[in-house]
Design a protein around this motif. Structure first.
Motif: not given
Length: 76
Positions: A23, A25-26, A29-32, A51, A68
């Protein structure tokens, strides 16, 4: 600097032990989702990690899917 491959994200030596470890995170703190450089099994769809850390493939580009970046550093 390069995009991760399917083989990279399945490699425990790189720290990818399970779906949770994939996973990303942006900045908030949001999974993306993020793209991989590897095609799917048939060679015509692009692979990405969603996500939840699961690997999927898609024939189309999703505007909200990120990248990433990775790099290799020699530790001598």
């Amino acid at each position: 600097v390069y995009l991760l491959s399917y083989k990279d994200i399945c490699n425990e030596d790189y720290g990818f032990m399970d779906d949770a470890s994939r996973i990303a995170y942006d900045a908030y703190g949001n999974a993306c989702d993020y793209w991989l450089r590897s095609p799917n099994y048939y060679g015509f769809d692009a692979r990405y990690v969603n996500y939840n850390g699961y690997v999927y493939s898609s024939p189309s580009v999703h505007y909200s899917t990120g990248v990433r970046p990775a790099l290799t550093r020699k530790l001598d």
